[in-house]
Design a protein around this motif. Structure first.
Motif, mmCIF file in Angstrom:
data_model
loop_
_atom_site.group_PDB
_atom_site.id
_atom_site.type_symbol
_atom_site.label_atom_id
_atom_site.label_comp_id
_atom_site.label_asym_id
_atom_site.label_seq_id
_atom_site.Cartn_x
_atom_site.Cartn_y
_atom_site.Cartn_z
ATOM 1 N N GLY A 208 38.462 31.854 36.105
ATOM 2 C CA GLY A 208 38.226 33.100 35.370
ATOM 3 C C GLY A 208 36.802 33.601 35.528
ATOM 4 O O GLY A 208 36.551 34.805 35.548
ATOM 5 N N MET A 209 35.855 32.674 35.651
ATOM 6 C CA MET A 209 34.449 33.061 35.857
ATOM 7 C C MET A 209 34.131 33.253 37.337
ATOM 8 O O MET A 209 32.987 33.518 37.689
ATOM 9 N N THR B 113 25.385 36.814 31.446
ATOM 10 C CA THR B 113 26.223 36.202 30.425
ATOM 11 C C THR B 113 27.540 35.800 31.055
ATOM 12 O O THR B 113 28.240 36.638 31.629
ATOM 13 N N TYR B 114 27.862 34.527 30.967
ATOM 14 C CA TYR B 114 29.138 33.990 31.458
ATOM 15 C C TYR B 114 30.009 33.610 30.264
ATOM 16 O O TYR B 114 29.511 33.014 29.308
ATOM 17 N N GLY B 115 31.262 33.935 30.353
ATOM 18 C CA GLY B 115 32.202 33.448 29.328
ATOM 19 C C GLY B 115 32.277 34.323 28.101
ATOM 20 O O GLY B 115 32.476 33.828 26.991
ATOM 21 N N ALA B 116 32.130 35.634 28.302
ATOM 22 C CA ALA B 116 32.278 36.552 27.174
ATOM 23 C C ALA B 116 33.726 36.563 26.694
ATOM 24 O O ALA B 116 34.636 36.176 27.425
ATOM 25 N N GLN B 117 33.895 37.005 25.470
ATOM 26 C CA GLN B 117 35.241 37.111 24.919
ATOM 27 C C GLN B 117 35.802 38.487 25.261
ATOM 28 O O GLN B 117 35.172 39.501 24.973
ATOM 29 N N THR B 118 36.984 38.508 25.868
ATOM 30 C CA THR B 118 37.589 39.798 26.204
ATOM 31 C C THR B 118 38.870 39.934 25.400
ATOM 32 O O THR B 118 39.864 39.291 25.696
ATOM 33 N N GLU C 83 41.399 45.037 24.750
ATOM 34 C CA GLU C 83 41.044 46.132 25.649
ATOM 35 C C GLU C 83 40.656 45.669 27.044
ATOM 36 O O GLU C 83 40.525 46.487 27.945
ATOM 37 N N TRP C 84 40.430 44.375 27.202
ATOM 38 C CA TRP C 84 39.820 43.918 28.439
ATOM 39 C C TRP C 84 40.517 42.785 29.160
ATOM 40 O O TRP C 84 40.419 42.656 30.373
ATOM 41 N N HIS D 142 40.812 41.929 33.405
ATOM 42 C CA HIS D 142 40.084 40.837 34.055
ATOM 43 C C HIS D 142 41.038 39.866 34.747
ATOM 44 O O HIS D 142 40.767 39.400 35.852
#
Lengths: 317, 406, 124
Positions: free
Chosen positions: B104-105, B215-220, B223-224, B228
């Motif tokens: 995912g990253m 920034t790695y690992g944001a919460q989506t 809406e996102w 992704h």
């Protein structure tokens, strides 16, 4: 080794270039961000931060926004220490190979709540510390799983009401004693372990700077009063923090090289556990006559621990 | 092989040594690992390289669990450099949460997976349960059938995963013990040539670049998240083009050519076995034996398990009348995963063929030329009858009453 | 809800859900400093320069990086990011306080006109 940032007083400190921005979604009055700001502002070096799942994580990197003016990573709940140990290893490898990404020294910090530290992330933390990575692990200790609605953790103090250790007709809330993470981490042989409170900013900054200067793992336990789940008005966060410290429920001390204890703050007039509890809704039920023994017993334990720390300090061994 | 660009030396290595040597030659910046049978020798061999000062100044992090191994790999890769690890079975299972984070990253971590059964009941021997467990984790999955292939596919993995158009983690699968512990002749490059093929890696968006923080690992949330994940899938599906190109480059470099789908005597084959792993070699022998007696049989091996090479498979099986898909993992409540892929390819291409599914080799159970010959007999019966005459799912070399499903 | 201009299609943003802090020397559009949380607030702190001793307690204890200091002096309140928690008022040591909470509707001029008097009991 980098230079220590000169911070003589709060006026000096206020010239810091902020690396933790507003616009995050932490509750009004949350102590987490106060601790984070004080720690990040204690150095001018590059900082890489990993954060365990929890309030700090979910509120500061909600896509498409980040509050971090430094490199930051969140992987999971249980692995903040492992994650930062990897980044630190990459830093060391690239230094050795002569192709670093930056000429500036870089510090490595992991933030976890008590859930991510005392409970689910305990193994990862223990492993990373045992391996000797050069990082600071900071536990933002608000004594429960506050991000998910205030469930108990192994940091919840006895008598505390949480949504999974509620007070009831026959229960005074949490039944187990709070785990002593500071002593556990000292037993790992860390060069430096400390307990801090954001209301005592100078003590916090001094310990953080000591931590940044260490060449191996450091553990810092930071009391983080939670207005939402400790149930007090948001503007009282720093007052509750002072009560925690002045009652010696959260004694401010440090342990060097696994054994040398220094009590860094001694209240002129010790507050009582009762005063500490009276200021928070989560202990309201303890004032019912049938549960009064909980506060009495707690006071005895706090006094004993405080005496123990003072004796350890005096003995200097 | 003629016209190879790089000089190569012949040695005798097992699959684990081939993997460890490839990691050493790749000059990996950080290896974070935790030993588990049967991949342990990869970690041990690499430890010895470090102890002898032969690990190119890379960091070797011996973590306290596979979960931390993959977490440290993610932290290291996000830091900005080359990262690799190895694992098997229960360790792989413990990693699964973080496998999804790595992909995912979009972090090109390279992992050697020495395939082994999953408990319960406990078993240390080879099957594909672990590989199947992670098949939706968003990793490129390559399958090696021999130590030589393990060695080769590691370089293709680095070159593909780290390609800026791909930026995905890659797993190189090999069968526990049958490949990992079986010493065979391996041709290897000099350290210089090997490294030269993949070159050095400068990570995209390195956390360690303090001047350009990320920034790695944001919460989506709602809406996102969908966007992704689909972007990630787009990259994974399209990585097949890069894999194909790198197979070609590697063929020029080494003289050994790989394909997303490997074929053996399929052009005129009426019955075809589709499989993965070391059983490919056993099936090759079976095909040779049956061809000697005039049977038109062939073999297809899946080299790239994810992204699944649908077009290549369709081309490989288009002339067959009957096909058997071999799954080395218990499908638990349905047909095997490879069977499902083959069935989908048939439907997508309007191809009507007899398709059977065989579950084989669980927990390292032997599969011999006799068993495989039996499968070809089943297929022949279907071809002759012009319809499927056997149950959909059958088992090979299982004791007790004949067991089949559907 | 996310601001409309940030709602890009799947092919438009940085792969891996990466977020950048800076765009050159200024904050990136994805930095939370670009995001207002002012609507969280029912009451706001108002600053009265007359009483301030520039101790910086409000600066250090602000959880929302919303007390902006310059040259070791209180400069202003960032009302875009202040959530109105009231910590700055609570920790203000002056008498009368240099920061006081007022309803969101009160203008700062009105607030200063209605500033509380010195608390004589407190000093006694």
């Amino acid at each position: 080794m980098s230079d220590i940032k000169q911070i003589k007083n709060l006026k000096d400190f206020s010239t810091s270039v902020e690396r933790f921005q507003g616009g995050h979604r932490l509750c009004p009055g949350c102590s987490h961000s106060i601790i984070v700001r004080e720690m990040l502002n204690a150095t001018d070096d590059n900082i890489c931060v990993s954060t365990a799942t929890g309030c700090l994580e979910v509120c500061t990197a909600i896509y498409p926004y980040t509050s971090w003016d430094l490199s930051w990573i969140h992987i999971g709940f249980e692995n903040a220490a492992a994650a930062i140990s990897g980044t630190e290893a990459m830093y060391k490898a690239l230094q050795k190979k002569g192709r670093p990404h930056s000429d500036k020294p870089t510090k490595f910090v992991a933030f976890g709540g008590d859930g991510g530290t005392y409970d689910i992330g305990f193994q990862s933390l223990s492993g990373a510390v045992e391996r000797g990575h050069d990082f600071i692990y900071v536990c933002l200790d608000n004594e429960g799983y506050m991000n998910t609605g205030g469930q108990r953790s192994s940091s919840t103090p006895i008598g505390g009401a949480t949504t999974t250790s509620p007070a009831g007709k026959v229960s005074y809330g949490e039944k187990r004693l709070k785990k002593d993470m500071v002593q556990i981490m000292a037993a790992h042989g860390c060069e430096f372990v400390a307990q801090v409170a954001p209301s005592k900013w100078k003590d916090l900054v001094k310990k953080t700077q000591r931590a940044y200067q260490a060449s191996g793992p450091v553990y810092i336990n930071a009391v983080s009063p939670c207005p939402t789940e400790w149930k007090f008005a948001p503007e009282k966060s720093m007052e509750i923090c002072d009560l925690a410290v002045d009652s010696c429920v959260f004694p401010l001390y440090q342990i060097e090289d696994g054994h040398k204890v220094t009590v860094t703050y001694k209240p002129k007039v010790k507050k009582t556990v009762e005063e500490y509890c009276a200021a928070q809704g989560r202990f309201k039920h303890l004032f019912r006559p049938e549960f009064s023994h909980v506060i009495e017993d707690w006071q005895k334990r706090v006094d004993a621990t405080w005496e123990y720390l003072l004796k350890r300090e005096e003995a200097g061994i | 092989m003629a016209n190879t660009k790089a000089n190569q030396t012949r040695v005798v290595w097992d699959g684990n040594m081939a993997a460890a040597q490839a990691l050493r030659q790749a000059q990996v910046d950080v290896v974070a690992a935790y030993p588990i049978t049967p991949s342990t020798p990869i970690v041990q061999n690499y430890s010895q390289f470090v102890a002898d000062g032969n690990a190119n100044d890379g960091e070797f992090v011996m973590v306290e669990s596979e979960h931390s191994a993959m977490s440290a790999c993610v932290g290291a890769s996000a830091g900005g450099g080359r990262v690799a690890t190895a694992t098997s079975s229960q360790g792989y299972a413990l990693m699964v949460e973080v496998l999804y984070q790595a992909s995912g990253m979009r972090l090109p971590i390279i992992m050697n997976v020495v395939n082994r059964a999953l408990a319960s009941p406990l078993n240390i021997h080879g099957d594909h349960s672990d590989m199947y467990l992670g098949r939706d984790a968003g990793w490129i999955n390559l399958c090696a059938y021999s130590p030589q292939e393990v060695y080769d596919l590691n370089f293709i993995a680095f070159k593909t995963g780290e390609d800026l158009n791909v930026r995905l983690p890659v797993a190189i699968n090999q069968d526990g013990f049958l490949t990992s512990h079986t010493a065979e002749v391996v041709e290897h490059f000099s350290d210089e040539d090997a490294f030269g093929f993949i070159g050095s890696y400068v990570g995209k968006n390195p956390m360690l670049d303090g001047e350009n923080p990320v920034t790695y690992g944001a919460q989506t949330e709602g809406e996102w998240h969908f966007e992704h994940k689909m972007r990630q899938n787009h990259a994974l599906v399209n990585s097949l083009d890069t894999i194909r190109a790198n197979f070609k480059k590697y063929a020029e470099f080494s003289g050994r050519e790989y394909h997303p789908v490997e074929t053996y005597l399929t052009d005129d084959a009426e019955e075809i076995i589709v499989c993965m792993g070391s059983v490919f070699g056993t099936t090759q022998i079976t095909v040779d034996q049956l061809r000697a007696s005039g049977r038109k049989v062939g073999l297809v091996g899946i080299r790239v398990w994810r992204p699944f090479p649908k077009e290549d498979l369709a081309a490989a099986i288009k002339n067959a009348k009957s096909i058997a898909a071999l799954d080395r993992s218990c499908p638990m409540g349905t047909t095997g995963a490879l069977y499902n892929e083959v069935a989908a390819v048939l439907v997508e291409n309007g191809m009507s063929k007899n398709l059977l599914n065989y579950i084989y080799g669980l927990g390292g159970r032997d599969t011999t030329t006799e068993h495989l010959s039996g499968i070809f007999s089943d297929l022949k019966a279907c071809s002759d009858a012009g319809k499927r005459t056997k149950p959909v799912v059958q088992t090979i070399n299982l004791r007790g009453k004949m067991l089949s499903f559907y | 809800m996310t601001e409309e201009h940030l709602l890009k299609g799947w092919e438009e943003f940085e792969a891996g859900a990466i977020l950048y802090s800076f765009d050159g020397s200024s904050h990136h559009i994805n930095n939370s400093i670009q995001h207002s949380v002012a609507d969280w607030r029912a009451e706001k702190p108002v600053f009265n320069e007359e009483h301030c001793i520039h101790c910086q307690f409000c600066w250090v204890y602000c959880p929302d990086t919303s007390i902006i200091s310059k040259d070791k002096q209180f400069d202003h309140i960032d009302y875009v990011h202040c959530k109105g928690c009231g910590i700055c008022v609570d920790v203000c040591p002056t008498n009368p306080k240099s920061l006081v909470m007022f309803t969101e509707q009160t203008t700062n001029d009105e607030a200063i006109r209605n500033w509380p008097a010195k608390d004589t009991k407190k000093d006694a």
